[in-house]
Design a protein around this motif. Structure first.
Motif, PDB file in Angstrom:
ATOM      1  N   ASN A 298      -3.124   7.285  -3.021  1.00  0.00           N
ATOM      2  CA  ASN A 298      -2.321   6.016  -3.149  1.00  0.00           C
ATOM      3  C   ASN A 298      -1.001   6.626  -3.348  1.00  0.00           C
ATOM      4  N   ARG A 299       0.908   6.265  -2.736  1.00  0.00           N
ATOM      5  CA  ARG A 299       1.675   7.478  -2.760  1.00  0.00           C
ATOM      6  C   ARG A 299       1.506   7.496  -4.511  1.00  0.00           C
TER       7      ARG A 299
ATOM      8  N   GLU B 157      -2.451   7.641   3.662  1.00  0.00           N
ATOM      9  CA  GLU B 157      -1.735   7.316   2.345  1.00  0.00           C
ATOM     10  C   GLU B 157      -2.802   5.980   2.381  1.00  0.00           C
TER      11      GLU B 157
ATOM     12  N   ILE C  72      -1.747   2.054   0.833  1.00  0.00           N
ATOM     13  CA  ILE C  72      -0.423   1.282   0.818  1.00  0.00           C
ATOM     14  C   ILE C  72      -1.087  -0.164  -0.208  1.00  0.00           C
TER      15      ILE C  72
ATOM     16  N   ILE D  42       3.442  -3.228  -1.668  1.00  0.00           N
ATOM     17  CA  ILE D  42       5.018  -2.879  -1.581  1.00  0.00           C
ATOM     18  C   ILE D  42       5.982  -2.425  -1.991  1.00  0.00           C
TER      19      ILE D  42
END
Length: 619
Positions: free
Chosen positions: A311-312, A395, A397, A415
């Motif tokens: 993930n980010r 990625e 999210i 988000i």
């Protein structure tokens, strides 16, 4: 009494003209050169960043007319073009790659006019300038995606038909896949089952070391069809994205076998346009592999059916390679807030996608499902064929537990902010690109050429109006002056209505449409005045001649304008680009000219000559 308007009609005429004048007024104030700063991928510009920009501009002695932070974007208005270029270079160096800095022309409309929703007339690419993009579709990726879909479809089809196979994989040598079977009979059964379902594919039998192979590849016609579909689908999606951006009079057209030309006239946010058009947003929904330890997977010890994604925040997850659903089935996506005021994206699927999601989630309740966001980004490098290389960025999210069987509508959360949710919804609503696409040429068209077109168009209109005004004044005397006043009001109303209507844009052909309506407006008054003259020659009184002149000429004027209006509507419906611009101004011009030449001039005539005992008219 003949030729007397009630008070409410005079009030109506004055109100309509006043509204037209109000919305036409912003065009007198022009535009300010500006620099716009926006965060990438929907990130908002914070107050600390605004402070850094203001300090840097002050130290560089760049005069700032005004600066405002609106909806997460920072707009700096400057005094002249030189300061605009200096400010852009300074801000770009200060902020680096985290933000996008774009040149803009911001309307200098006063606040009191903006309070009424008034703004200047939007100009087309040929008048104002704008942005020109040349975009290239990665056809190799389109074929690769088609092969991936073939693998997934063949596995599902054979599994549902209960035909046993040893493996299905992509064929690196051809544009197809290879299916492995344990014996010849099973291979024959599979071929008999698949062949009618997949026309346009070539089926070949082969045998290697006791393994029976079935090679399925795309024929030349199928290959051509796949590439053409990828290009046409991307064109459709880009058109949708342009519409989502709210750009008026855009041009999106095919160039060659793998390129698309996009022209955005008068675009207000160049940075956002480039980000939205250039991004290749795709979604994949996959199940999380709970049986594999994440630490073992990161170390490289993971089954062939799974793959590691992050993930980010850099947290790794092990996901199954099998794709539950792709973004191709998304028909609607909109951002909103959940019950805890956190941003989310609500997704609607088509019937096929809803069936797939329902079938997969039915058997995986209480298991985690990941939403994988994929985009292809330019690397700035070229391959041996001269094509620009893209890097695939993947990625996670969102990872959520499937609480119940999902259907055609569901939501994704996790988000960071509402702006990113809005951008993601916009991309998904516009559609998932069939193949990656990148901007290979970006050209900003300056307003200098557009200004020359404006000057030439305005000169033609002024010369034409001058000739008409002089003719009407000399030939019809006082009534000719009335017609000239109505003509000037007509031009103001056209500009006001086009400034008021969302999406209406003035192009060079649009100026031609205005010039045409100038002649049409006078033509209506010529018919009326000639009819009044005829009535006077027949011995009618002045008041009867005026009344019957307007009444009898109305049907002829209406018939002529309605037929022209139908033609303009057809041009608008089937035309593109400049043709639409011409049709819009023509339709608006017909409506305003009907009002000014009939209702407007009648109001003035009634006010000056109506109800009076006159023996002659200055006509």
């Amino acid at each position: 009494m003949l030729n007397k308007y009630p008070l409410w009609k005079y009030i109506m005429v004055i109100a309509v003209i006043a509204i037209g004048l109000l919305y036409a007024t912003p065009n007198l104030y022009g535009e300010d050169p500006a620099v716009q700063v926006s965060g990438k991928r929907g990130a908002e510009v914070e107050l600390s960043t605004v402070g850094q920009i203001n300090d840097a501009l002050s130290q560089a002695n760049i005069a700032v007319k005004s600066a405002a932070l609106e909806e997460g974007k920072f707009l700096v208005r400057l005094v002249n073009r030189d300061d605009q270029l200096k400010a852009k270079e300074l801000i770009s160096e200060l902020l680096g790659a985290q933000f996008t800095t774009a040149l803009n022309l911001a309307p200098a409309t006063p606040a009191w006019l903006e309070a009424f929703g008034a703004g200047p007339l939007k100009l087309g690419l040929d008048l104002r300038g704008g942005v020109h993009f040349l975009m290239e579709v990665d056809m190799d990726a389109a074929i690769a995606k088609a092969k991936e879909q073939m693998v997934s479809d063949f596995r599902s089809e054979l599994r549902e038909e209960k035909i046993r196979y040893r493996g299905v994989r992509e064929d690196a040598q051809t544009n197809g896949v290879i299916l492995r079977f344990a014996d010849e009979a099973t291979r024959g059964e599979a071929e008999t089952f698949l062949k009618p379902k997949y026309p346009g594919f070539v089926f070949d039998d082969d045998e290697s070391e006791g393994v029976y192979l079935l090679k399925v590849s795309m024929s030349e016609d199928k290959l051509k069809e796949t590439k053409n579909y990828a290009l046409e689908q991307n064109i459709t999606i880009i058109r949708n994205r342009v519409n989502q951006l709210g750009v008026a009079e855009p041009q999106v057209q095919r160039q060659g076998s793998d390129r698309i030309v996009v022209e955005l006239p008068g675009v207000q946010d160049t940075a956002q346009a480039k980000e939205i058009l250039g991004a290749t947003a795709m979604l994949e929904f996959r199940l999380v592999d709970e049986k594999t330890d994440v630490r073992d997977a990161v170390a490289g010890r993971l089954p062939s059916t799974s793959q590691v994604y992050k993930n980010r925040d850099g947290q790794p997850y092990v996901l199954q390679k099998q794709i539950m659903l792709t973004g191709d089935h998304i028909v609607g996506a909109r951002s909103s807030m959940d019950e805890y005021s956190r941003p989310q994206v609500n997704i609607d699927l088509d019937s096929q996608g809803g069936s797939k999601m329902s079938r997969v989630t039915k058997n995986n309740i209480n298991k985690p499902m990941a939403t994988l966001f994929i985009e292809w980004l330019p690397t700035g490098k070229e391959d041996e064929n001269g094509k620009r290389k893209l890097v695939k960025h993947e990625e996670i999210i969102n990872v959520a537990t499937i609480q119940a069987q999902l259907g055609r509508s569901f939501r994704i959360t996790g988000i960071d902010n509402p702006a990113e949710a809005h951008n993601l919804a916009l991309l998904l609503r516009a559609g998932a690109l069939i193949a990656p696409i990148q901007i290979v040429e970006e050209r900003t068209i300056g307003p200098s050429m557009g200004q020359q077109n404006i000057d030439n168009g305005m000169a033609a209109m002024m010369y034409g109006m001058a000739a008409v005004v002089i003719f009407m004044a000399l030939y019809y005397r006082a009534f000719g002056l009335v017609a000239n006043v109505a003509l000037l009001v007509n031009i103001v109303m056209i500009v006001g209505i086009m400034s008021m209507v969302p999406g209406a844009t003035l192009t060079l052909p649009g100026i031609a449409g205005i010039v045409l309506t100038v002649g049409m407006a006078v033509d209506a008054n010529v018919l009326i005045f000639e009819r009044i003259r005829e009535e006077l020659l027949e011995g009618k009184s002045v008041q009867q001649a005026i009344n019957q002149g307007y009444g009898n000429a109305f049907s002829t004027i209406a018939d002529a304008n309605i037929t022209t209006l139908i033609t303009a509507f057809i041009l608008f419906a089937v035309g593109t680009g400049p043709v639409k611009g011409f049709a819009v101004t023509l339709m608006i011009g017909i409506a305003t000219s009907m009002f000014t030449s009939i209702v407007g001039t009648r109001a003035i005539v009634n006010l000056l000559w109506g109800g009076k005992r006159l023996k002659k008219l200055s006509i």
